[in-house]
Design an enzyme around this catalytic site. Structure first.
Site, PDB file in Angstrom:
ATOM      1  N   LYS A  99      49.370  31.665 -23.638  1.00 57.01           N
ATOM      2  CA  LYS A  99      50.471  31.419 -22.701  1.00 57.01           C
ATOM      3  C   LYS A  99      51.787  31.074 -23.414  1.00 57.01           C
ATOM      4  O   LYS A  99      52.768  30.724 -22.779  1.00 57.01           O
ATOM      5  CB  LYS A  99      50.075  30.310 -21.715  1.00 57.01           C
ATOM      6  CG  LYS A  99      48.819  30.668 -20.897  1.00 57.01           C
ATOM      7  CD  LYS A  99      48.596  29.769 -19.702  1.00 57.01           C
ATOM      8  CE  LYS A  99      47.354  30.187 -18.928  1.00 57.01           C
ATOM      9  NZ  LYS A  99      47.201  29.542 -17.637  1.00 57.01           N
ATOM     10  N   ASN A 107      41.974  22.201  -4.254  1.00 61.01           N
ATOM     11  CA  ASN A 107      41.271  21.466  -5.320  1.00 61.01           C
ATOM     12  C   ASN A 107      41.616  19.985  -5.209  1.00 61.01           C
ATOM     13  O   ASN A 107      42.324  19.570  -4.293  1.00 61.01           O
ATOM     14  CB  ASN A 107      41.649  22.043  -6.690  1.00 61.01           C
ATOM     15  CG  ASN A 107      43.129  21.928  -6.948  1.00 61.01           C
ATOM     16  OD1 ASN A 107      43.676  20.839  -7.053  1.00 61.01           O
ATOM     17  ND2 ASN A 107      43.814  23.071  -7.003  1.00 61.01           N
TER      18      ASN A 107
END
Ligand code: PMT
Length: 397
Positions: A341, A209
């Site tokens: 998370k 990326n």
């Protein structure tokens, strides 16, 4: 800007000694209490009177000149200084510091000082690149001493290369950086992840990326400058590694997973700025894939979600900060991530904005909290943003 700051400038014997006069003038004008220590060789190049006039204080040169009974100059100055700058720093003073030799006033102050020390080397290019000099510089860097790299150009001796004293504005910036932030993370161990992961398709191709590592590296530098012990787990990045930081290079998401998990039990704070691939090719071809007629399909499988696992393992007192790179529904997605998370803070960047997110030097983010309203920040340089994130972490603790 520097009012209340006590800075000692150590001047050693090089032609760039005259430039130290400009630095002393600049620091004094900005309000610093500047003390100048000169070596014997420095006095061959420039008179103490120049520095006395510019700093408004007597220049100290002699280890045994006790002008005030009961006060030992090298201990006194070393204890009072908030920063010691050696400018220009010759190969000789660098070697003495690397070997802990104390045979004159400046080398003795260097040993007695507990404040940060910034060396600004300036010398002939062959001397600078000499392996012994480089070994000494590297040794000092490992010990936590700071350096401003010399610049390239024509040197006083006529040679062309690296060795000329760095520009004063660069030295000044380094001084500000070393002094400006409180060492409010001293005793804290911070792990930062940065850069892109790379998932191999075959020996020459991969999925990756656009992360440059700028955000994560800025966080590592900022945490280091504030006194933290820093572990930087770096994916792919072309940035120069910050000194004074332990860097672990990784390639794939699974490598990053292993590195982060193995250090997690020992750290107080984790900041996950890396852009981690969610998927990897199910099979990495052993040989380069040959082109053929028709469509080539790649089957992908999930990578471990490192942050999710950290959230499950998090112990009381550990702080977990994530990033969210979103191109739509920024706040909704960010709020979902922070809960799922188990994070203490989520830095959400809208990567559709031109001066935010991947590759650029600035970022535009929102701080998202588990239990209160999100806060929107203006466009900031990534280093400035890094300090704002650390400020938040200190508030959360
Ligand atoms: O490196 P730069 O060029 O400076 O760019 C900075 C940045 C845009 C990469 C950075 O600011 C950023 O947003 N990083 C997180 C990018 C990302 O992967 O976002 P995400 O929404 O996919 O992931 C959310 C969080 O989970 C992140 O903290 C990520 O590190 C973590 N994650 C993601 C996937 C995975 N498998 N494991 C993870 O731990």
């Amino acid at each position: 800007m520097l009012a209340g700051k006590v800075i000692t400038i150590g001047v050693t014997g090089g032609i760039a000694a005259y430039k130290a006069a400009d630095l002393v003038s600049l620091l004094s004008k900005n309000g610093a209490e500047v003390h100048v220590v000169m070596t014997g060789s420095a006095r061959e190049f420039i008179q103490p009177l120049t520095f006395e006039t510019l700093s408004g204080r007597p220049v100290v040169t002699d280890l045994f000149n006790f002008s005030e009974p009961g006060r030992i100059p090298h201990i006194d100055l070393a204890a009072r200084s908030q920063l010691l700058v050696v400018v220009p720093a010759t190969a000789n003073i660098i070697a003495k510091a690397a070997c802990a030799i104390a045979d004159d006033l400046l080398s003795t102050i260097l040993l007695a000082a507990t404040c940060p020390v910034l060396f600004c080397p300036a010398m002939n290019t062959n001397m600078y690149t000499n392996r012994g000099v480089q070994r000494n510089i590297n040794l000092l860097k490992e010990l936590g001493y700071l350096f401003v790299e010399p610049g390239f150009g024509r040197l006083a001796c006529g040679a062309l290369g690296q060795g000329r004293l760095a520009d004063l504005d660069i030295i000044y910036e380094e001084i500000i950086k070393s002094l400006w932030y409180e060492k409010d993370l001293t005793g804290t161990k911070v792990m930062v992840t940065a850069g892109a992961t790379r998932e191999a398709i075959d020996p020459v191709r991969f999925i990756t990326n656009r992360s440059s590592g700028k955000m994560g590296y800025a966080l590592a530098r900022a945490a280091r400058d504030r006194g933290a012990e820093v572990i930087l787990v770096s994916g792919i990045s072309e940035l120069k590694t910050p000194h004074g930081v332990k860097v672990l290079f990784v390639e794939s998401a699974r490598d990053m997973h292993a590195a982060v998990l193995s250090h997690f039990p020992e750290v107080d704070v984790v900041i996950k700025a890396a852009a981690v691939a969610d998927y990897r090719p199910k099979i990495t071809a052993e040989h380069k894939i040959k082109k053929s007629a028709g469509v080539l399909s790649l089957e992908l499988e999930r990578n471990p979600d490192i942050l999710l696992e950290l959230g499950q393992l998090k112990k009381k007192g550990q702080i977990l900060v994530g990033f969210a790179a979103e191109s739509r529904d920024l706040l909704r997605n960010a709020k979902e991530k922070i809960q799922k998370k188990n994070l203490d803070l989520l830095v959400a960047n809208d990567i559709t904005q031109p001066e935010a997110g991947f590759g650029v030097d600035t970022n535009i983010v929102k701080f998202v909290y588990p239990d209160k309203e999100a806060v929107e920040l203006p466009k900031l340089d990534k280093l400035e943003l890094a300090h704002r994130i650390l400020d938040e972490i200190i508030k959360i603790r």
